[in-house]
Design an enzyme around this catalytic site. Structure first.
Site, mmCIF file in Angstrom:
data_model
loop_
_atom_site.group_PDB
_atom_site.id
_atom_site.type_symbol
_atom_site.label_atom_id
_atom_site.label_comp_id
_atom_site.label_asym_id
_atom_site.label_seq_id
_atom_site.Cartn_x
_atom_site.Cartn_y
_atom_site.Cartn_z
ATOM 1 N N GLY A 206 -3.730 53.796 -10.109
ATOM 2 C CA GLY A 206 -3.372 52.252 -10.144
ATOM 3 C C GLY A 206 -2.231 51.622 -11.572
ATOM 4 N N HIS B 297 -8.618 32.034 2.805
ATOM 5 C CA HIS B 297 -7.750 31.141 4.134
ATOM 6 C C HIS B 297 -5.970 30.672 2.628
ATOM 7 C CE1 HIS B 297 -8.772 27.508 2.801
ATOM 8 N NE2 HIS B 297 -10.184 27.754 3.097
ATOM 9 N N ALA C 135 -12.863 40.986 -16.376
ATOM 10 C CA ALA C 135 -13.845 40.978 -15.087
ATOM 11 C C ALA C 135 -14.646 40.245 -15.096
ATOM 12 C CB ALA C 135 -14.705 42.897 -15.765
#
Length: 213
Positions: free
Chosen positions: A72, A140, A188
């Site tokens: 990460g 999208h 978060a």
């Protein structure tokens, strides 16, 4: 196939390589030249290379020079990506069989990994070296930059832009038409309603910038 890294994320990518791609134990190796607490083999099955010299020797001996980034943090991913490309290695796109990727105008660049349950809609661009974790959604017309880390259960709604080297924390939501700058850390669970400048940390509901660096 070489997994760059040998701990948490690397073990999760192993699941995709071993099960989804049905690679043999002998064809999967790990690389870690910094940890001192690793066994000789992961799960007593998969060899670990612990130096760049060992990697070079491996690449000389085998035709397959493919690698995935099994660690990460965007800047570390970018650094190792460049080092392995300079060694002549080939970054691959790794997509779990249980991820859903749109069929129309989707561009995913080399070195990106998409894990189980992720959903990528149509008209989406994803840069190189990205990590899209479990059950995240990219809707999208969104554009994800290079070496972006998208944690589990993130939702990126339509027409968003995520800048290079940014990290989106678990469960955060980016509302439509929002631009996230480069080197941004989104906390978060945050809900981001408006654009976020480069080099900043944003947390909370609604999101507020608490640090610039």
């Amino acid at each position: 196939m070489l997994i760059v890294g040998a701990k948490g994320l690397a073990k999760e990518l192993l699941q995709v390589l071993s099960i989804d791609m049905n690679l043999s134990d002998e064809s999967i190796l790990f690389f870690d030249n910094v940890s001192h607490d690793l066994p000789e083999k992961i799960y007593n099955r998969f060899k670990i290379l612990n130096s760049f010299d060992a990697v070079e020797n491996y690449f000389k001996a085998y035709i397959d020079k493919s690698f995935v980034l099994g660690l990460g943090h965007p800047l570390r991913r970018e650094k190792l990506y460049k080092q392995f490309v300079e060694l002549g290695a080939n970054p691959i796109i790794l997509i779990s069989k249980s991820a859903e990727v749109g069929d129309f105008e989707v561009e995913i660049k080399e070195g990106t990994s998409i894990l189980a349950g992720a959903r990528i809609s149509n008209s989406v661009q994803i840069g190189k070296g990205c990590l899209i974790y479990y059950n995240s959604v990219v809707a999208h017309d969104s554009n994800i930059g290079d070496f972006v880390e998208i944690s589990p259960n993130v939702t990126i709604l339509g027409r968003c832009i995520i800048g290079n080297n940014s990290t989106l924390g678990a469960g955060c939501v980016i509302l439509p038409d929002v631009i996230i700058g480069e080197n941004v850390k989104v906390g978060a669970g945050a809900v981001i309603l408006k654009d976020v400048p480069d080099n900043s940390t944003i947390v909370g509901v609604p999101g507020r910038v608490i640090k610039s660096f």
